[in-house]
Design an enzyme around this catalytic site. Structure first.
Site, PDB file in Angstrom:
ATOM      1  N   LYS A   1      48.664  -7.615  16.039  1.00 34.14           N
ATOM      2  CA  LYS A   1      49.832  -8.608  15.629  1.00 34.14           C
ATOM      3  C   LYS A   1      50.444  -7.167  15.274  1.00 34.14           C
ATOM      4  O   LYS A   1      50.642  -6.850  15.394  1.00 34.14           O
ATOM      5  CB  LYS A   1      48.899  -9.261  14.280  1.00 34.14           C
ATOM      6  CG  LYS A   1      48.518  -7.912  13.219  1.00 34.14           C
ATOM      7  CD  LYS A   1      50.100  -8.057  12.392  1.00 34.14           C
ATOM      8  CE  LYS A   1      49.081  -7.200  10.921  1.00 34.14           C
ATOM      9  NZ  LYS A   1      50.813  -6.079  11.277  1.00 34.14           N
TER      10      LYS A   1
ATOM     11  N   ASP B   1      44.436  -8.677   6.847  1.00 30.91           N
ATOM     12  CA  ASP B   1      45.145  -9.299   8.370  1.00 30.91           C
ATOM     13  C   ASP B   1      43.524  -9.867   9.006  1.00 30.91           C
ATOM     14  O   ASP B   1      44.495 -10.090  10.176  1.00 30.91           O
ATOM     15  CB  ASP B   1      45.123  -7.802   9.172  1.00 30.91           C
ATOM     16  CG  ASP B   1      46.503  -7.082   8.412  1.00 30.91           C
ATOM     17  OD1 ASP B   1      47.459  -8.527   7.717  1.00 30.91           O
ATOM     18  OD2 ASP B   1      46.818  -6.428   8.585  1.00 30.91           O
TER      19      ASP B   1
HETATM   20  O1  C5P Z   1      43.458  -6.348   2.732  1.00 26.54           O
HETATM   21  P1  C5P Z   1      43.513  -4.759   4.131  1.00 26.54           P
HETATM   22  O2  C5P Z   1      41.443  -3.838   3.041  1.00 26.54           O
HETATM   23  O3  C5P Z   1      43.446  -4.319   4.668  1.00 26.54           O
HETATM   24  O4  C5P Z   1      44.659  -3.636   2.732  1.00 26.54           O
HETATM   25  C1  C5P Z   1      44.450  -2.446   2.661  1.00 26.54           C
HETATM   26  C2  C5P Z   1      45.444  -1.529   1.279  1.00 26.54           C
HETATM   27  O5  C5P Z   1      46.833  -2.129   1.876  1.00 26.54           O
HETATM   28  C3  C5P Z   1      45.219  -2.543   0.151  1.00 26.54           C
HETATM   29  O6  C5P Z   1      44.104  -1.639  -0.616  1.00 26.54           O
HETATM   30  C4  C5P Z   1      46.606  -1.998  -0.431  1.00 26.54           C
HETATM   31  O7  C5P Z   1      47.064  -0.876  -0.436  1.00 26.54           O
HETATM   32  C5  C5P Z   1      47.218  -2.590   0.406  1.00 26.54           C
HETATM   33  N1  C5P Z   1      47.655  -3.764   0.425  1.00 26.54           N
HETATM   34  C6  C5P Z   1      48.837  -4.954  -0.235  1.00 26.54           C
HETATM   35  N2  C5P Z   1      48.874  -5.770  -0.652  1.00 26.54           N
HETATM   36  C7  C5P Z   1      48.413  -6.811   0.868  1.00 26.54           C
HETATM   37  C8  C5P Z   1      47.639  -6.045   1.610  1.00 26.54           C
HETATM   38  C9  C5P Z   1      47.282  -4.655   2.337  1.00 26.54           C
HETATM   39  O8  C5P Z   1      49.111  -3.755  -1.007  1.00 26.54           O
HETATM   40  N3  C5P Z   1      49.195  -7.465   0.291  1.00 26.54           N
END
Ligand code: C5P
Length: 318
Positions: free
Chosen positions: A29, A156
């Site tokens: 993506k 995602d």
């Molecule tokens: O959701 P995911 O595990 O992919 O996110 C990885 C990291 O990216 C989170 O721990 C956070 O630090 C950051 N993140 C964020 N805000 C979001 C998505 C991700 O701060 N909306």
């Protein structure tokens, strides 16, 4: 949410599962618009984003097994941990817990999507694992159910279950399709050397904002959504925006050269993909995208450059 089936159902569903290998193709993506709001109490940022699935794919093959194993080839082989920390394993276990099936499968991943590149490669593989094991085990979940499980794996992952072009809100896990013309857009993906950790990019944006050094936030994606209802790539080019770009450029100043080289090669626009360091460029058509990719490689401003198109479907049995 758990909704376990009883053991009697399990045998029946196993019989209905696939006996041969199940092969799932999953796209990467880009974010056509990535508006990052303030940091929430749970450590995530509130997002207003437009996801777009492009034709740079990973492939996951699932076979029957007596335990859960994962092997891989391609991008990042030898670098990526294949243990319980891998999102493919986490997704498989989450699906097993939801359906009450034993988490048994032999999984093999063929990766083309670069690691930690801002293209959601790890999330894509998790979405592929959900779709593949659902077919292998014959559990027959709907896309919406798979997306609900996906939200527990990463922000995602639900989008990669659906694909296409979609609006993402919350921390990115609340996905709704956008009304768009059936137009294919042509992109060039410039892969950088090395990755950039997503939390680091968000942290850098917070730091820049606190110091008053971040550009004006991109806000809501109204202009982008309007551009998607037209056919003109120049209109789309003017509406692209990513709040994390300033953070990625601050952490990797050399990306400015990549963006400049793409625009010098005739791209209509260039931007950092997600949290970077991959850069994407919008081209007029497929041939234009190939020419830009060749020029970027010749200019030596990236590890690789590939033409791709979008939108494409999410994780699907192929
Ligand atoms: O959701 P995911 O595990 O992919 O996110 C990885 C990291 O990216 C989170 O721990 C956070 O630090 C950051 N993140 C964020 N805000 C979001 C998505 C991700 O701060 N909306």
């Amino acid at each position: 949410m758990t909704e376990a089936w009883g053991p009697d159902d399990e045998d029946d569903r196993r019989r209905r599962g696939a006996s041969g290998p199940v092969r799932v193709r999953v796209p990467s993506k880009i974010n056509l618009h990535l508006g990052v709001g303030p940091l929430r109490a749970d450590g995530y940022h509130e997002l207003s984003t437009v996801y777009h699935a492009i034709s740079l794919y990973d492939e996951l093959t699932a076979r029957r097994g007596d335990t859960l194993t994962l092997t891989m080839e391609g991008e990042g082989a030898g670098e990526l941990a294949l243990d319980e920390s891998n999102l493919v394993i986490k997704a498989t276990r989450a699906l097993a817990a939801y359906t009450g099936m034993p988490a048994h499968a032999r999984l093999h991943l063929r990766k083309q999507i670069p690691l930690a590149g801002g293209l959601a490669g790890g999330s894509a593989d998790a979405a592929a694992a959900l779709v593949a094991c659902d077919a292998l085990w014959g559990t027959g979940l709907s896309r919406d159910e798979l997306a609900r499980i996906a939200a527990g794996i990463g922000s995602d992952v639900p989008f990669l279950v659906y694909g296409g072009t979609a609006l993402g809100t919350g921390r990115g896990e609340v996905v709704s399709p956008v009304l768009a013309r059936p137009v294919s857009w042509h992109w060039v993906v410039a892969v950088a050397d090395g990755g950039l950790a997503t939390p680091q990019a968000y942290g850098e944006l917070d730091r820049l904002r606190a110091a008053g050094g971040a550009p004006e936030p991109v806000g809501e994606p109204d202009a982008l959504l309007a551009a998607l209802r037209q056919r003109d790539p120049a209109v789309l080019a003017a509406a692209l925006g990513n709040d994390l770009q300033a953070a990625a450029l601050s952490l990797r100043p050399a990306l400015a050269e990549t963006l400049k080289a793409g625009e010098a090669a005739g791209a209509l626009a260039g931007l950092v993909s997600g949290s970077g360091p991959t850069c994407v460029f919008l081209a007029r058509d497929a041939a234009h995208a190939e020419r830009i990719a060749d020029e970027l490689i010749a200019a030596n401003v990236c590890r690789d450059a590939r033409a791709a198109h979008g939108p494409v479907a999410g994780a699907r049995v192929s």
